[in-house]
Design an enzyme around this catalytic site. Structure first.
Site, PDB file in Angstrom:
ATOM      1  N   SER A   1      27.172  48.504  26.390  1.00 26.50           N
ATOM      2  CA  SER A   1      25.899  47.945  26.054  1.00 26.50           C
ATOM      3  C   SER A   1      24.705  48.249  25.387  1.00 26.50           C
ATOM      4  O   SER A   1      23.585  48.793  26.419  1.00 26.50           O
ATOM      5  CB  SER A   1      25.652  46.734  26.684  1.00 26.50           C
ATOM      6  OG  SER A   1      24.272  46.024  26.515  1.00 26.50           O
TER       7      SER A   1
ATOM      8  N   HIS B   1      28.891  47.122  22.164  1.00 21.37           N
ATOM      9  CA  HIS B   1      28.647  45.758  22.893  1.00 21.37           C
ATOM     10  C   HIS B   1      26.966  45.945  22.508  1.00 21.37           C
ATOM     11  O   HIS B   1      26.662  46.328  22.626  1.00 21.37           O
ATOM     12  CB  HIS B   1      28.811  45.374  24.913  1.00 21.37           C
ATOM     13  CG  HIS B   1      28.239  44.385  25.231  1.00 21.37           C
ATOM     14  ND1 HIS B   1      29.523  43.074  25.330  1.00 21.37           N
ATOM     15  CD2 HIS B   1      27.306  43.371  26.068  1.00 21.37           C
ATOM     16  CE1 HIS B   1      28.703  41.710  25.905  1.00 21.37           C
ATOM     17  NE2 HIS B   1      27.552  42.535  26.139  1.00 21.37           N
TER      18      HIS B   1
ATOM     19  N   ASP C   1      24.237  42.765  22.521  1.00 23.85           N
ATOM     20  CA  ASP C   1      23.121  41.497  23.239  1.00 23.85           C
ATOM     21  C   ASP C   1      22.642  40.881  22.091  1.00 23.85           C
ATOM     22  O   ASP C   1      21.564  41.827  22.415  1.00 23.85           O
ATOM     23  CB  ASP C   1      22.993  42.098  24.602  1.00 23.85           C
ATOM     24  CG  ASP C   1      24.078  42.015  25.274  1.00 23.85           C
ATOM     25  OD1 ASP C   1      24.639  41.587  25.274  1.00 23.85           O
ATOM     26  OD2 ASP C   1      23.975  43.683  25.771  1.00 23.85           O
TER      27      ASP C   1
ATOM     28  N   MET D   1      20.158  38.603  21.895  1.00 24.84           N
ATOM     29  CA  MET D   1      19.242  37.319  22.839  1.00 24.84           C
ATOM     30  C   MET D   1      18.042  36.149  22.317  1.00 24.84           C
ATOM     31  O   MET D   1      17.238  37.122  20.999  1.00 24.84           O
ATOM     32  CB  MET D   1      18.282  37.650  23.984  1.00 24.84           C
ATOM     33  CG  MET D   1      18.973  38.653  24.495  1.00 24.84           C
ATOM     34  SD  MET D   1      18.705  39.496  26.187  1.00 24.84           S
ATOM     35  CE  MET D   1      20.238  40.218  26.974  1.00 24.84           C
TER      36      MET D   1
ATOM     37  N   HIS E   1      27.981  40.054  21.241  1.00 23.80           N
ATOM     38  CA  HIS E   1      27.091  38.875  22.459  1.00 23.80           C
ATOM     39  C   HIS E   1      26.184  37.893  22.137  1.00 23.80           C
ATOM     40  O   HIS E   1      25.305  38.526  22.298  1.00 23.80           O
ATOM     41  CB  HIS E   1      27.503  39.822  23.809  1.00 23.80           C
ATOM     42  CG  HIS E   1      27.082  38.284  25.127  1.00 23.80           C
ATOM     43  ND1 HIS E   1      26.973  39.341  25.756  1.00 23.80           N
ATOM     44  CD2 HIS E   1      26.849  37.284  25.245  1.00 23.80           C
ATOM     45  CE1 HIS E   1      26.609  38.554  27.443  1.00 23.80           C
ATOM     46  NE2 HIS E   1      27.220  37.448  26.454  1.00 23.80           N
TER      47      HIS E   1
ATOM     48  N   MET F   1      23.989  35.337  22.934  1.00 24.40           N
ATOM     49  CA  MET F   1      22.625  34.829  23.916  1.00 24.40           C
ATOM     50  C   MET F   1      21.710  34.167  23.448  1.00 24.40           C
ATOM     51  O   MET F   1      20.540  33.785  23.385  1.00 24.40           O
ATOM     52  CB  MET F   1      22.845  35.566  25.166  1.00 24.40           C
ATOM     53  CG  MET F   1      23.732  35.879  25.719  1.00 24.40           C
ATOM     54  SD  MET F   1      22.946  37.187  27.154  1.00 24.40           S
ATOM     55  CE  MET F   1      23.403  39.339  25.967  1.00 24.40           C
TER      56      MET F   1
ATOM     57  N   MET G   1      30.467  36.255  32.458  1.00 30.55           N
ATOM     58  CA  MET G   1      29.158  37.008  33.051  1.00 30.55           C
ATOM     59  C   MET G   1      28.516  37.210  34.717  1.00 30.55           C
ATOM     60  O   MET G   1      29.565  36.463  35.653  1.00 30.55           O
ATOM     61  CB  MET G   1      27.579  36.154  32.667  1.00 30.55           C
ATOM     62  CG  MET G   1      27.536  36.071  30.855  1.00 30.55           C
ATOM     63  SD  MET G   1      27.547  38.137  30.656  1.00 30.55           S
ATOM     64  CE  MET G   1      25.815  38.134  31.212  1.00 30.55           C
TER      65      MET G   1
ATOM     66  N   ASP H   1      30.272  41.307  31.998  1.00 23.78           N
ATOM     67  CA  ASP H   1      29.318  42.218  31.915  1.00 23.78           C
ATOM     68  C   ASP H   1      28.110  41.324  32.954  1.00 23.78           C
ATOM     69  O   ASP H   1      27.930  40.312  32.801  1.00 23.78           O
ATOM     70  CB  ASP H   1      28.906  41.355  30.696  1.00 23.78           C
ATOM     71  CG  ASP H   1      27.852  41.732  29.703  1.00 23.78           C
ATOM     72  OD1 ASP H   1      27.318  42.498  30.395  1.00 23.78           O
ATOM     73  OD2 ASP H   1      27.650  40.981  28.697  1.00 23.78           O
TER      74      ASP H   1
HETATM   75  C1  DX5 Z   1      22.773  40.983  30.338  1.00 25.70           C
HETATM   76  C2  DX5 Z   1      23.815  41.596  29.214  1.00 25.70           C
HETATM   77  C3  DX5 Z   1      24.278  42.248  28.926  1.00 25.70           C
HETATM   78  C4  DX5 Z   1      23.486  43.688  29.723  1.00 25.70           C
HETATM   79  C5  DX5 Z   1      24.286  44.322  30.576  1.00 25.70           C
HETATM   80  O1  DX5 Z   1      22.246  39.905  29.541  1.00 25.70           O
HETATM   81  O2  DX5 Z   1      24.603  40.343  28.731  1.00 25.70           O
HETATM   82  O3  DX5 Z   1      25.464  42.699  28.073  1.00 25.70           O
HETATM   83  O4  DX5 Z   1      23.057  44.699  28.801  1.00 25.70           O
HETATM   84  O5  DX5 Z   1      23.079  45.575  31.442  1.00 25.70           O
HETATM   85  P1  DX5 Z   1      23.719  46.668  32.590  1.00 25.70           P
HETATM   86  O6  DX5 Z   1      25.240  47.191  32.330  1.00 25.70           O
HETATM   87  O7  DX5 Z   1      22.678  47.159  32.688  1.00 25.70           O
HETATM   88  O8  DX5 Z   1      23.969  45.112  33.743  1.00 25.70           O
HETATM   89 ZN    ZN Z   2      26.525  41.075  27.365  1.00 23.91          ZN
END
Ligand code: DX5
Ligand code: ZN
Length: 218
Positions: A9, A34, A36, A38, A67, A69, A142, A180
């Protein structure tokens, strides 16, 4: 079982050393990136928009696992399609856990010839969505409450992984099970034993030597 895929990620990437770290990812055994997204609404944090994904698309041929979110995945999915996503994963909770809306968005993403998946937060059960598996290339479980990197793995979510793996073993589905949150060499082992074949890891990969950290997840 599907072959193992590691998806670092880039939320945890050091952006002052982006090209160096991207080259390390390319040399490593990781096949996916990956990404993310947000929106500060679905989760209490902001990360990247589509222009950053476009930069990754220009810089690498690695598979871009996106991903979302976000509270409005129906609005944002085409924007991240245009930015270069290979796989778009959205949250069931963002669509009020409504199976019809989830099925429709999976179909829409497939109509763009992209891979499609859905994700559930730690407190959302998986059973209501088992009927949608034939429309999903991947389900993302998750293992932390989404929003931040560096949180502690929640082992209770592995029961959902086992449920999904049973569907595969029974021949009712052949998609990927991704996990994840809080993944390191120890939790990766637990996750793989439960049936995970696609591991996301952020802080563990980027706070260590990238190539050896990826190796230790395999
Ligand atoms: C969290 C994200 C993850 C995050 C994981 O909301 O969806 O992808 O980057 O990070 P680690 O591996 O540090 O938990
Ligand atoms: Zn993620």
């Amino acid at each position: 079982m599907e072959s193992l895929i590691i998806a670092p990620s880039v939320l945890s990437m050091d952006y002052t050393r982006m090209s160096e770290q991207l080259q390390a990812l390319e040399r490593s055994k990781a096949d996916w990136i990956h990404f993310d997204v947000m929106d500060g609404h679905f989760v209490p944090n902001l990360s990247f928009g589509p222009d950053i994904l476009k930069q990754f698309r220009k810089s690498t041929d690695m598979f871009l696992d996106t991903h979302l979110m976000v509270s409005d995945p129906e609005f944002f999915a085409p924007i991240f399609r245009d930015a270069g996503a290979d796989l778009i994963v959205f949250h069931t909770e963002a669509l009020d856990n409504d199976p019809k809306r989830i099925a429709d968005l999976l179909d829409t993403i497939h109509s763009w010839n992209l891979q499609a998946g859905f994700s559930v937060k730690p407190d959302t059960p998986i059973e209501p969505f088992l009927g949608l598996l034939d429309k999903a290339d991947l389900v993302l479980i998750m293992s932390v409450h989404p929003g931040y990197g560096g949180q502690k793995f929640i082992p209770e979510v592995l029961s959902k992984v086992r449920t999904l793996d049973e569907e595969r073993k029974a021949g009712r589905w052949n998609g990927r099970i991704e996990i994840d949150g809080g993944i390191n060499s120890e939790t990766a082992k637990e996750a793989k034993e439960a049936g995970v074949d696609t591991l996301v890891a952020g802080s563990y990969v980027f706070k260590n030597d990238i190539e050896s950290a990826v190796d230790s997840l395999c």
